[in-house]
Structure formats: C-alpha cells, structure tokens
Scaffold this motif. Structure first.
Motif, mmCIF file in Angstrom:
data_model
loop_
_atom_site.group_PDB
_atom_site.id
_atom_site.type_symbol
_atom_site.label_atom_id
_atom_site.label_comp_id
_atom_site.label_asym_id
_atom_site.label_seq_id
_atom_site.Cartn_x
_atom_site.Cartn_y
_atom_site.Cartn_z
ATOM 1 N N LEU A 208 11.559 -9.316 7.876
ATOM 2 C CA LEU A 208 10.995 -9.830 6.636
ATOM 3 C C LEU A 208 11.798 -11.020 6.134
ATOM 4 N N MET A 209 11.114 -12.096 5.822
ATOM 5 C CA MET A 209 11.731 -13.289 5.264
ATOM 6 C C MET A 209 10.881 -13.782 4.092
ATOM 7 N N PRO A 210 11.508 -13.874 2.899
ATOM 8 C CA PRO A 210 12.862 -13.441 2.564
ATOM 9 C C PRO A 210 12.941 -11.923 2.461
ATOM 10 N N ARG A 211 14.165 -11.391 2.447
ATOM 11 C CA ARG A 211 14.310 -9.938 2.356
ATOM 12 C C ARG A 211 13.673 -9.405 1.075
ATOM 13 N N ILE A 212 13.934 -10.073 -0.045
ATOM 14 C CA ILE A 212 13.295 -9.692 -1.307
ATOM 15 C C ILE A 212 12.169 -10.680 -1.571
ATOM 16 N N ALA A 213 10.966 -10.172 -1.690
ATOM 17 C CA ALA A 213 9.786 -11.017 -1.855
ATOM 18 C C ALA A 213 9.759 -11.668 -3.226
ATOM 19 N N PRO A 214 9.024 -12.752 -3.379
ATOM 20 C CA PRO A 214 8.871 -13.383 -4.701
ATOM 21 C C PRO A 214 8.068 -12.495 -5.643
ATOM 22 N N THR A 215 8.162 -12.813 -6.923
ATOM 23 C CA THR A 215 7.385 -12.109 -7.946
ATOM 24 C C THR A 215 6.472 -13.100 -8.649
ATOM 25 N N GLY A 216 5.518 -12.566 -9.396
ATOM 26 C CA GLY A 216 4.611 -13.427 -10.127
ATOM 27 C C GLY A 216 3.363 -12.677 -10.518
ATOM 28 N N PRO A 217 2.426 -13.373 -11.160
ATOM 29 C CA PRO A 217 1.193 -12.724 -11.621
ATOM 30 C C PRO A 217 0.252 -12.435 -10.458
ATOM 31 N N VAL A 218 -0.718 -11.578 -10.727
ATOM 32 C CA VAL A 218 -1.725 -11.203 -9.732
ATOM 33 C C VAL A 218 -3.108 -11.505 -10.305
ATOM 34 N N PHE A 219 -3.906 -12.259 -9.540
ATOM 35 C CA PHE A 219 -5.261 -12.576 -9.971
ATOM 36 C C PHE A 219 -6.243 -12.158 -8.867
ATOM 37 N N ASP A 220 -6.908 -13.114 -8.242
ATOM 38 C CA ASP A 220 -7.870 -12.760 -7.203
ATOM 39 C C ASP A 220 -7.206 -12.772 -5.825
ATOM 40 N N ALA A 221 -8.003 -12.460 -4.803
ATOM 41 C CA ALA A 221 -7.453 -12.288 -3.461
ATOM 42 C C ALA A 221 -6.873 -13.587 -2.895
ATOM 43 N N LYS A 222 -7.536 -14.725 -3.101
ATOM 44 C CA LYS A 222 -7.032 -15.986 -2.561
ATOM 45 C C LYS A 222 -5.703 -16.365 -3.202
ATOM 46 N N ASP A 223 -5.622 -16.194 -4.515
ATOM 47 C CA ASP A 223 -4.386 -16.519 -5.224
ATOM 48 C C ASP A 223 -3.254 -15.593 -4.782
ATOM 49 N N PHE A 224 -3.568 -14.311 -4.603
ATOM 50 C CA PHE A 224 -2.551 -13.350 -4.157
ATOM 51 C C PHE A 224 -1.993 -13.758 -2.799
ATOM 52 N N LYS A 225 -2.862 -14.077 -1.847
ATOM 53 C CA LYS A 225 -2.398 -14.430 -0.503
ATOM 54 C C LYS A 225 -1.545 -15.702 -0.528
ATOM 55 N N ARG A 226 -1.885 -16.626 -1.426
ATOM 56 C CA ARG A 226 -1.105 -17.855 -1.536
ATOM 57 C C ARG A 226 0.288 -17.588 -2.099
ATOM 58 N N ARG A 227 0.375 -16.749 -3.142
ATOM 59 C CA ARG A 227 1.661 -16.476 -3.779
ATOM 60 C C ARG A 227 2.535 -15.528 -2.952
ATOM 61 N N PHE A 228 1.885 -14.572 -2.305
ATOM 62 C CA PHE A 228 2.622 -13.515 -1.598
ATOM 63 C C PHE A 228 2.085 -13.396 -0.171
ATOM 64 N N PRO A 229 2.438 -14.332 0.705
ATOM 65 C CA PRO A 229 1.787 -14.439 2.011
ATOM 66 C C PRO A 229 1.960 -13.240 2.928
ATOM 67 N N ASP A 230 3.018 -12.429 2.743
ATOM 68 C CA ASP A 230 3.138 -11.230 3.590
ATOM 69 C C ASP A 230 2.739 -9.962 2.853
ATOM 70 N N GLY A 231 2.270 -10.107 1.605
ATOM 71 C CA GLY A 231 1.717 -8.977 0.872
ATOM 72 C C GLY A 231 2.655 -8.270 -0.081
ATOM 73 N N ARG A 232 3.949 -8.554 -0.030
ATOM 74 C CA ARG A 232 4.906 -7.871 -0.906
ATOM 75 C C ARG A 232 5.027 -8.607 -2.241
ATOM 76 N N ILE A 233 5.406 -7.855 -3.292
ATOM 77 C CA ILE A 233 5.715 -8.466 -4.582
ATOM 78 C C ILE A 233 7.072 -7.961 -5.046
ATOM 79 N N GLY A 234 8.072 -8.822 -4.988
ATOM 80 C CA GLY A 234 9.397 -8.509 -5.516
ATOM 81 C C GLY A 234 10.148 -7.409 -4.798
ATOM 82 N N SER A 235 9.676 -6.985 -3.639
ATOM 83 C CA SER A 235 10.265 -5.798 -3.003
ATOM 84 C C SER A 235 11.000 -6.117 -1.705
ATOM 85 N N ASP A 236 11.874 -5.187 -1.336
ATOM 86 C CA ASP A 236 12.564 -5.211 -0.045
ATOM 87 C C ASP A 236 12.359 -3.852 0.617
ATOM 88 N N PRO A 237 11.249 -3.667 1.312
ATOM 89 C CA PRO A 237 10.963 -2.357 1.895
ATOM 90 C C PRO A 237 11.862 -1.983 3.064
#
Length: 265
Positions: free
Chosen positions: A207-236
């Motif tokens: 996983l890169m980065p280890r801790i994912a970015p954070t931010g707001p959540v709207f529709d599916a296209k915006d989500f994929k753009r902000r969080f390209p691997d699907g995580r929000i603020g987490s290090d699983p």
C-alpha cells in the motif's frame, strides 16, 4: 428428530448435537414458534457489499455484523435473523464488485422484513449495523415503521439500531489498538475482525501511501479520484487476527448487555 430448545436472553439453546442454533434461517417454524413464547426480540445484522481497499473483503461490513451477531446470539440465547448484506454504497461503485441499493429500495426492504417479523409476533427488532453509510437510511426505515404503527392497524413494534463500533467501550478500545492509521474506511479494526473470523480469506498487498488520504465523500467518480485504492485515512496493514479476537470478545459482551436491556424494555 432433532430436539432444539430455544430460550430467551441469558440462557443458551442447545440441540441434540450440542450446538446452539440461534439463527432464524437455521430454525424450523415450530422452533421459532417456541422461541416466541419466551422472547419477542430478534437481532438482524445489517451491512454492505462494497470495496474495502486492496486488502479488505467486499463483504467486510456485512461479515463483521453477522459474525458478531451470531457469536452473541449463541452465547446469550437470542435469535438472529438473516443478514441484510447490501446497503448504501453508491460512492464505492467505481470499484468492481460493489453492490448498492437506492435509499427507497432499502427502506422498502427493511420495512417488509420488519413487518414480516411483526406479523409472526416479534415486538423488538435490534439492527446491528456494520456500515456507517447505512445509518441515515436505517433511521428513515425505522421512522416509516413507527408511522405505520401510529396511523395504521399494525401491532406495536420497537426498533433499535447500533453501529457495532459504537457499543459501550469499543471506540476506546479501537483507539488503544490503533492510535494511528485507523481512518474511516477499510480500517484495521474491521479488517482485523474479518481476519479473525475468516483466516482463509486474508489478502495482502503493498500500500502506498501506508496511511491513505482523508477527505469528503460524494459520488462514485469523486470518491475514486480522491481515494484511488479505496481507503480513507486508514492503514489496514496494521490489521491482525489477534486484535480481531480481542475486538470480537469485547463487542460480544457489550452487545449481549445492550440487547438484553432492549429486549426487556
């Protein structure tokens, strides 16, 4: 002939094979009828089928709620219904495998499930939720059920919904286990539970980065753009089955206590 005794809170129900069968879908109708002479309360796990990053199972939210509910039901002797395993996940639709419902569809399904149970004599329904995105729609469904009671001829029904991580003491425990990297989606706490519950399904990835970015959540296209691997603020990568077991044991204790109080209210 299997002889299964179903009893209410605090007393385990066992069959001739020595196992507790406190699941609606593994029961016969006479067994449910017998249970209703002892308790009018049932728990329904509710979650979602959606992406949880590169290492999380698509069923994480439903699987966590289901595993916790089954464990609590078996230990305390209360009935657990089938898992409502597809919920509000439109913002995850940029990732293959995600399933989602319209809010109106989910409300209709929940009210139909609840009205079916009410028709058989259940008076208390506890919804154990595993997906934060469901909370608004669950509240709307419960409001619709109360509307039917107020303005129709339906029998009285009481509902309660609880996110499993908001049960007594669980948020503090999660902060203790994962002071950094818990985040809000594909979290190490939920993935730890699935690793404990389903060790044969553990996934690994860099996983890169280890801790994912954070931010707001709207529709599916915006989500994929902000969080390209699907995580929000987490290090699983912090997830592990040992912490999963600790969380399961703590959640089950808290759930048994809260369900018991609700069932008797």
């Amino acid at each position: 002939m299997r002889n299964v005794l179903l009893v209410s809170n605090g007393v385990r129900g066992t069959g001739s094979l020595g196992t507790a069968l406190m699941q609606l879908h593994l029961s016969s109708w006479p067994e449910v009828e017998a249970y209703l002479t002892r308790s009018k309360a049932i728990l329904i796990p509710i979650g979602s089928t959606e992406q949880h990053g590169p290492t999380g199972l698509l069923g994480t939210d439903a699987l966590c709620a289901e595993f916790l509910a089954k464990r609590a039901g078996d230990e305390a002797g209360f009935l657990v219904g089938p898992t409502f395993n597809v919920g509000m996940a439109q913002h995850h639709m940029g990732f293959p495998g995600t399933l989602t419902l319209r809010p109106s569809t989910m409300i209709a399904c929940m009210t139909d499930w609840a009205n079916s149970l009410r028709r058989h004599g259940f008076e208390r329904i506890y919804w154990l939720n595993g997906h934060g995105g469901n909370t608004g729609t669950i509240s709307a469904a419960i409001t619709a059920l109360y509307h039917d009671t107020t303005f129709g001829d339906a029998a009285a029904l009481r509902c309660m919904s609880r996110n499993w991580w908001e049960l007594a003491g669980i948020s503090d425990m999660i902060r203790e286990l994962f002071p950094v990297g818990e985040g809000s989606h594909a979290t190490p706490s939920e993935i730890s539970i699935t690793r404990y519950a389903y060790p044969e399904a553990i996934k690994r990835a860099d996983l890169m980065p280890r801790i994912a970015p954070t931010g707001p959540v709207f529709d599916a296209k915006d989500f994929k753009r902000r969080f390209p691997d699907g995580r929000i603020g987490s290090d699983p990568t912090l997830a592990n089955s040992g912490d999963g077991e600790r969380l399961v044991n703590a959640v089950v204790r808290a759930l048994i206590a809260e369900f018991g109080t609700f069932a008797k209210a």
